[in-house]
Motif scaffolding. Structure first.
Motif, PDB file in Angstrom:
ATOM      1  N   MET B  46      25.314 -18.411 -16.794  1.00 15.14           N
ATOM      2  CA  MET B  46      26.445 -18.919 -16.214  1.00 15.14           C
ATOM      3  C   MET B  46      25.970 -19.162 -14.808  1.00 15.14           C
ATOM      4  SD  MET B  46      30.060 -17.207 -16.086  1.00 15.14           S
ATOM      5  CE  MET B  46      30.386 -17.019 -17.560  1.00 15.14           C
ATOM      6  N   LEU B  47      25.431 -18.128 -14.024  1.00 15.44           N
ATOM      7  CA  LEU B  47      25.114 -18.595 -12.760  1.00 15.44           C
ATOM      8  C   LEU B  47      24.233 -19.809 -12.404  1.00 15.44           C
ATOM      9  CD1 LEU B  47      26.020 -16.565 -10.428  1.00 15.44           C
ATOM     10  CD2 LEU B  47      23.685 -15.439 -10.406  1.00 15.44           C
ATOM     11  N   ARG B  48      23.104 -19.985 -13.448  1.00 15.72           N
ATOM     12  CA  ARG B  48      22.219 -21.090 -13.181  1.00 15.72           C
ATOM     13  C   ARG B  48      23.013 -22.460 -13.521  1.00 15.72           C
ATOM     14  NH1 ARG B  48      16.848 -19.049 -14.019  1.00 15.72           N
ATOM     15  NH2 ARG B  48      16.470 -20.713 -15.882  1.00 15.72           N
ATOM     16  N   LEU B  49      24.285 -22.202 -14.415  1.00 19.30           N
ATOM     17  CA  LEU B  49      24.765 -23.602 -14.537  1.00 19.30           C
ATOM     18  C   LEU B  49      25.589 -23.688 -13.440  1.00 19.30           C
ATOM     19  CD1 LEU B  49      26.085 -22.680 -18.328  1.00 19.30           C
ATOM     20  CD2 LEU B  49      24.997 -24.767 -17.440  1.00 19.30           C
ATOM     21  N   ILE B  50      26.252 -22.914 -12.686  1.00 20.90           N
ATOM     22  CA  ILE B  50      27.097 -23.151 -11.572  1.00 20.90           C
ATOM     23  C   ILE B  50      26.260 -23.888 -10.475  1.00 20.90           C
ATOM     24  CG2 ILE B  50      28.380 -22.152  -9.589  1.00 20.90           C
ATOM     25  CD1 ILE B  50      29.218 -19.880 -11.765  1.00 20.90           C
ATOM     26  N   ILE B  51      24.835 -23.155 -10.285  1.00 25.28           N
ATOM     27  CA  ILE B  51      23.904 -23.823  -9.150  1.00 25.28           C
ATOM     28  C   ILE B  51      23.238 -25.060  -9.886  1.00 25.28           C
ATOM     29  CG2 ILE B  51      22.041 -22.624  -9.776  1.00 25.28           C
ATOM     30  CD1 ILE B  51      23.067 -23.289  -6.092  1.00 25.28           C
ATOM     31  N   ARG B  52      23.737 -25.670 -11.082  1.00 23.26           N
ATOM     32  CA  ARG B  52      23.027 -26.625 -11.876  1.00 23.26           C
ATOM     33  C   ARG B  52      21.530 -26.633 -11.836  1.00 23.26           C
ATOM     34  NH1 ARG B  52      26.809 -30.728 -12.889  1.00 23.26           N
ATOM     35  NH2 ARG B  52      28.404 -29.470 -13.457  1.00 23.26           N
ATOM     36  N   LEU B  53      20.987 -25.239 -12.079  1.00 21.76           N
ATOM     37  CA  LEU B  53      19.411 -25.262 -12.450  1.00 21.76           C
ATOM     38  C   LEU B  53      19.518 -25.558 -13.910  1.00 21.76           C
ATOM     39  CD1 LEU B  53      18.189 -22.092 -10.567  1.00 21.76           C
ATOM     40  CD2 LEU B  53      17.672 -24.578 -10.292  1.00 21.76           C
ATOM     41  N   LEU B  54      20.698 -25.334 -14.672  1.00 19.42           N
ATOM     42  CA  LEU B  54      20.913 -25.723 -15.972  1.00 19.42           C
ATOM     43  C   LEU B  54      22.149 -26.769 -16.063  1.00 19.42           C
ATOM     44  CD1 LEU B  54      20.554 -22.554 -17.655  1.00 19.42           C
ATOM     45  CD2 LEU B  54      18.977 -23.962 -17.507  1.00 19.42           C
ATOM     46  N   GLU B  55      21.989 -27.664 -16.811  1.00 15.72           N
ATOM     47  CA  GLU B  55      23.113 -28.630 -17.127  1.00 15.72           C
ATOM     48  C   GLU B  55      23.909 -27.999 -18.233  1.00 15.72           C
ATOM     49  OE1 GLU B  55      24.245 -31.240 -15.610  1.00 15.72           O
ATOM     50  OE2 GLU B  55      22.801 -30.668 -14.080  1.00 15.72           O
ATOM     51  N   PRO B  56      25.210 -27.999 -18.112  1.00 15.83           N
ATOM     52  CA  PRO B  56      26.019 -27.524 -19.433  1.00 15.83           C
ATOM     53  C   PRO B  56      26.056 -28.579 -20.643  1.00 15.83           C
ATOM     54  CG  PRO B  56      27.641 -28.482 -17.707  1.00 15.83           C
ATOM     55  CD  PRO B  56      25.955 -28.413 -16.958  1.00 15.83           C
ATOM     56  N   ASP B  57      25.934 -27.875 -21.855  1.00 18.51           N
ATOM     57  CA  ASP B  57      26.078 -28.911 -22.993  1.00 18.51           C
ATOM     58  C   ASP B  57      27.425 -29.586 -23.088  1.00 18.51           C
ATOM     59  OD1 ASP B  57      23.408 -28.205 -23.463  1.00 18.51           O
ATOM     60  OD2 ASP B  57      23.974 -26.661 -24.958  1.00 18.51           O
ATOM     61  N   SER B  58      28.311 -28.820 -22.620  1.00 14.84           N
ATOM     62  CA  SER B  58      29.710 -29.208 -22.678  1.00 14.84           C
ATOM     63  C   SER B  58      30.518 -28.387 -21.583  1.00 14.84           C
ATOM     64  CB  SER B  58      30.275 -28.884 -24.105  1.00 14.84           C
ATOM     65  OG  SER B  58      30.543 -27.159 -24.249  1.00 14.84           O
ATOM     66  N   GLY B  59      31.784 -29.144 -21.603  1.00 17.52           N
ATOM     67  CA  GLY B  59      32.709 -28.489 -20.451  1.00 17.52           C
ATOM     68  C   GLY B  59      32.427 -29.140 -18.918  1.00 17.52           C
ATOM     69  N   LYS B  60      33.370 -28.663 -18.004  1.00 15.27           N
ATOM     70  CA  LYS B  60      33.088 -29.147 -16.646  1.00 15.27           C
ATOM     71  C   LYS B  60      33.046 -27.965 -15.850  1.00 15.27           C
ATOM     72  CE  LYS B  60      35.127 -33.583 -15.869  1.00 15.27           C
ATOM     73  NZ  LYS B  60      36.050 -34.110 -16.907  1.00 15.27           N
ATOM     74  N   ILE B  61      32.354 -28.043 -14.657  1.00 15.61           N
ATOM     75  CA  ILE B  61      32.225 -27.090 -13.741  1.00 15.61           C
ATOM     76  C   ILE B  61      32.915 -27.539 -12.497  1.00 15.61           C
ATOM     77  CG2 ILE B  61      31.029 -25.520 -12.343  1.00 15.61           C
ATOM     78  CD1 ILE B  61      29.048 -25.592 -14.529  1.00 15.61           C
ATOM     79  N   LYS B  62      34.005 -26.953 -11.881  1.00 15.54           N
ATOM     80  CA  LYS B  62      34.458 -27.615 -10.809  1.00 15.54           C
ATOM     81  C   LYS B  62      34.383 -26.790  -9.379  1.00 15.54           C
ATOM     82  CE  LYS B  62      37.795 -31.101 -12.470  1.00 15.54           C
ATOM     83  NZ  LYS B  62      38.991 -31.483 -12.324  1.00 15.54           N
ATOM     84  N   ILE B  63      33.917 -27.265  -8.354  1.00 16.39           N
ATOM     85  CA  ILE B  63      33.756 -26.485  -7.190  1.00 16.39           C
ATOM     86  C   ILE B  63      34.826 -27.121  -6.136  1.00 16.39           C
ATOM     87  CG2 ILE B  63      32.199 -25.533  -5.419  1.00 16.39           C
ATOM     88  CD1 ILE B  63      31.068 -24.877  -8.094  1.00 16.39           C
ATOM     89  N   ASP B  64      35.733 -26.243  -5.748  1.00 10.22           N
ATOM     90  CA  ASP B  64      36.707 -26.643  -4.709  1.00 10.22           C
ATOM     91  C   ASP B  64      37.491 -27.662  -5.241  1.00 10.22           C
ATOM     92  OD1 ASP B  64      37.477 -25.641  -2.431  1.00 10.22           O
ATOM     93  OD2 ASP B  64      35.771 -26.288  -1.227  1.00 10.22           O
ATOM     94  N   GLY B  65      37.653 -27.950  -6.621  1.00 13.76           N
ATOM     95  CA  GLY B  65      38.497 -28.840  -7.217  1.00 13.76           C
ATOM     96  C   GLY B  65      37.778 -29.988  -7.531  1.00 13.76           C
ATOM     97  N   ALA B  66      36.250 -30.363  -7.209  1.00 19.44           N
ATOM     98  CA  ALA B  66      35.549 -31.428  -7.269  1.00 19.44           C
ATOM     99  C   ALA B  66      34.438 -31.286  -8.422  1.00 19.44           C
ATOM    100  CB  ALA B  66      35.143 -31.926  -6.184  1.00 19.44           C
ATOM    101  N   SER B  67      34.050 -31.946  -9.242  1.00 24.76           N
ATOM    102  CA  SER B  67      32.926 -31.838 -10.105  1.00 24.76           C
ATOM    103  C   SER B  67      31.730 -32.217  -9.285  1.00 24.76           C
ATOM    104  CB  SER B  67      32.851 -32.985 -11.229  1.00 24.76           C
ATOM    105  OG  SER B  67      34.077 -32.706 -12.131  1.00 24.76           O
TER     106      SER B  67
END
Lengths: 481, 242
Positions: B46-67
């Motif tokens: 989950m941590l590595r998905l947030i910093i984008r060392l990994l790309e998620p297979d599905s779903g959206k991660i928003k930081i401060d409301g933005a992708s």
């Protein structure tokens, strides 16, 4: 890339010669005749570039035909048999055939250096062998023949057919080493040239060619028809001035003094020592050697590190790069030189030597660069990425410095290999410390061989030492703790 | 809009194995959220998905409301600090070189004294290389590197996992102070429940790629939603008592 361009430009200008280029084959008489031509042109005030000892007939002929050299000494028999492939050709026809290749032939120099079979006088008397036909009754004799004689159309195979010899015991051996083998008795018979000084020196006899098998081998100079008229005039001055006795004397002088230039000087009646001092020669050899090894290494680094970078990422491209560079390494260095020589851009030149050394230097650099980068811990890579460094900055600031020790080790390996392999450059007349080694082999003279071999070995040690120092400068301190 | 980081149906597979099932989760601003669970539960993923060392297979991660997209990923990473277990320090750079690397790239000035004071790192050790520092000092340098560009979000993946207990306790205390002083939004991954309880405003317990329960340690203890939760808590407590 601009830098690379500048390097290539420098190499090509270094190798593209304006002066008249004189070449020779790799045996004493050819060296001496080339020196005489050089001297004669030099006296006429023509600037000369000298490429002695380039190799066998085909290599030197191709170099002349393609314009890499302008002049070299040849024999009419070789010309007819080996080059024009027509044993019965008349001198007029020969001139006409040569002219098609924009090549001219000087009038005969005077002597006839035909092939001969030589054996120890004592053995010949004991076995009552006087002619080649007499060999038929002695199939137990051991033959040590030069590779060229073994392979030539007008050489060994034809001789065996003509005389109906039965011989089971034939080995190929270098010309100079063959005399040593003959002396110690490990062979009984070898091929020789009739003007070979070694025949008298070693108390050998030549067997009579009773079936008149060997053709006439009159010495001439071959030259490109584009040769300036003053150069041609200077060259033709030599014609008709060298009989057999005189040639044997010059050959003997060359072998006695280990100095072809000195033999040529004797021809011009100047017996004083015009030769370079040893220290001057050593300086010239070493400078050229470093030039060869240095430029090829520079190219290996400039091309090898980026290739290693690509090869560090797993995939098809990586396998191709590593496979190809490994495959190059498996080609024997002599074969690689021989493969490059016929290519248009290369030929008999410094370029070819540098290209071959460059190719040899690639593998250690490519492989070490790839390994060094692959060995970087994933946590380091992730930290660099997560920090938000751009791809270029990651490579420059993080990955390359961390891999620097491994990459430098690869460059060091290449450098040491290059310094060693560069001795072979002399085979195609590119000079360097291989020059005394090759001519020493040819003269069967250990001292001359060592004059090249010892400095080459010392140079390799120095290079190693230099790179050890370089490690301290280039490898970041944090990696040496 | 209290959440700084929002996960909407985010999932990740490695081959056939699901590392993270489709997950929704918000991380509150100014809070420390702890992701905890056994090895392979998906907390580091989950941590590595947030910093984008990994790309998620599905779903959206928003930081401060933005992708986050490939065009703004670099700027995004400049605003996120990331600390990993072995520090991930660059061995060829000094402590100072590690901390200032990114700031120098971006031509920014950093108050290094303040960072040293904040993380209790001796300023005279700044010119040492990672190999010359103790494990605790290395993590303090790693933390300074992560905080150098005053990030909106701090991600810590088992930052104290490789340290001995005394050093670990000291760093836990310092981390808590730092988070409070900076009002730092932080996400911390650990497998140690005591550490989670000490540092986290909220604990997210995960197992087999799913969130099992979230809340304070008290809530997890008093109202476990499954037997796994009580087992996990009991196992950790008995470990702490022996």
């Amino acid at each position: 890339m601009r830098f690379l361009g500048a390097v290539l430009f420098f190499i090509s200008t270094m190798a593209s010669a304006k002066p008249v280029v004189i070449g020779s084959k790799k045996f004493t008489e050819s060296y001496v005749l080339a020196e005489i031509a050089k001297h004669s042109l030099g006296e006429a005030g023509i600037s000369v570039e000298f490429r002695p000892g380039m190799g066998g007939t085909i290599i030197v002929w191709e170099a002349l035909r393609s314009g890499q050299i302008d002049i070299y000494p040849e024999y009419t028999g070789t010309l007819a048999e080996e080059i024009l492939k027509n044993a019965d050709i008349s001198p007029e026809m020969m001139q006409a055939e040569l002219a098609k290749n924009r090549i001219g032939m000087s009038p005969e120099l005077g002597f006839n250096n035909t092939w001969a079979l030589a054996m120890r006088r004592e053995a010949a008397q004991r076995l009552s062998i006087r002619t080649i036909s007499d060999l038929r009754t002695h199939p137990e004799l051991k033959y040590g023949l030069t590779h060229e004689f073994l392979d030539r159309r007008d050489g060994w195979p034809a001789l065996v057919r003509r005389y109906g010899l039965r011989t089971g015991n034939v080995q190929g051996i270098d010309h100079g080493l063959g005399y040593e083998a003959l002396r110690t008795g490990s062979i009984d018979i070898k091929d020789a040239y009739s003007t070979d000084a070694k025949i008298g020196e070693n108390d050998l006899v030549t067997l009579e060619d009773d079936l008149h098998f060997f053709p006439q081998y009159k010495a001439v100079y071959l030259y490109r028809l584009s040769l300036p008229t003053n150069a041609l005039a200077a060259l033709q001055k030599v014609s008709g001035t060298l009989d057999e006795a005189r040639m044997i004397r010059l050959n003997a002088e060359a072998e006695r003094t280990k100095n072809y230039a000195r033999a040529a000087a004797l021809y011009f009646g100047d017996a004083s020592d015009t030769a370079e001092s040893f220290s001057h020669k050593l300086l010239r050899w070493t400078a050229r050697h470093l030039e060869l090894a240095g430029f090829s290494l520079l190219l290996s680094v400039l091309i090898g590190v980026p290739l290693g970078l690509i090869a560090s990422r797993p995939g098809f491209l990586s396998q191709i790069i590593l496979g190809l560079t490994s495959a190059i390494q498996t080609i024997p260095s002599l074969a690689l030189l021989a493969l490059l020589v016929p290519l248009p851009f290369f030929g008999i030149s410094v370029r070819t030597a540098i290209a071959a050394l460059f190719l040899y230097g690639l593998l250690p650099i490519v492989r070490n660069t790839a390994t060094g980068l692959q060995d970087i811990a994933p946590s380091i890579r992730e930290s660099a990425t997560a920090l938000g460094l751009t791809t270029g900055a990651r490579l420059r600031r993080i990955y390359l410095p961390i891999a620097s020790r491994t990459i430098l080790a690869g460059i060091k390996t290449s450098a040491v290999i290059n310094v060693g392999t560069a001795t072979l450059a002399a085979l195609i007349g590119a000079g360097g410390l291989g020059e005394p080694i090759i001519s020493g082999l040819n003269l069967n003279d250990h001292v001359t061989i060592l004059e090249g071999a010892i400095p080459a070995a010392l140079l390799a040690l120095l290079v190693q030492f230099f790179f050890d120092l370089l490690d301290r400068v280039l490898i970041p301190k944090g990696l040496r703790l | 809009m209290n959440a700084l980081v929002e996960l909407h149906g985010v999932s990740k597979r490695y081959g056939s194995a699901a590392a993270l099932q489709p997950t929704d989760l918000n991380f509150a601003r100014g809070q420390t959220t702890v992701l905890i669970g056994p090895s392979g539960c998906g907390k580091s993923t989950m941590l590595r998905l947030i910093i984008r060392l990994l790309e998620p297979d599905s779903g959206k991660i928003k930081i401060d409301g933005a992708s986050v997209s490939s065009s703004n990923i670099t700027e995004f990473r400049h605003r996120v600090g990331y600390v990993i277990q072995d520090g991930g320090l660059f061995p060829h750079l000094t402590a100072r070189g590690n901390i200032l690397l990114m700031a120098r790239q971006l031509n920014k000035r950093i108050a290094l004294d303040e960072l040293c004071a904040l993380t209790r790192f001796p300023a005279q050790a700044l010119d040492r290389f990672p190999a010359e520092l103790s494990g605790g000092q290395r993590q303090r340098v790693s933390l300074m590197r992560a905080l150098a560009l005053t990030p909106k979000l701090l991600l810590l993946d088992e930052p104290l996992g490789a340290l001995d207990p005394l050093v670990r306790a000291a760093l836990q205390k310092d981390l808590k102070e730092i988070f409070q002083r900076l009002q730092q939004t932080a996400i911390l991954v650990t497998h140690d429940l005591a550490e989670a309880a000490f540092l986290g405003n909220e604990i997210v317990l995960m197992n087999e790629g799913r969130i099992v329960q979230k809340g304070t340690l008290g809530e997890l203890r008093s109202q476990p939603t499954s037997s796994f939760v009580s087992e996990f808590i009991t196992a950790q407590r008995s470990l702490a008592l022996t």
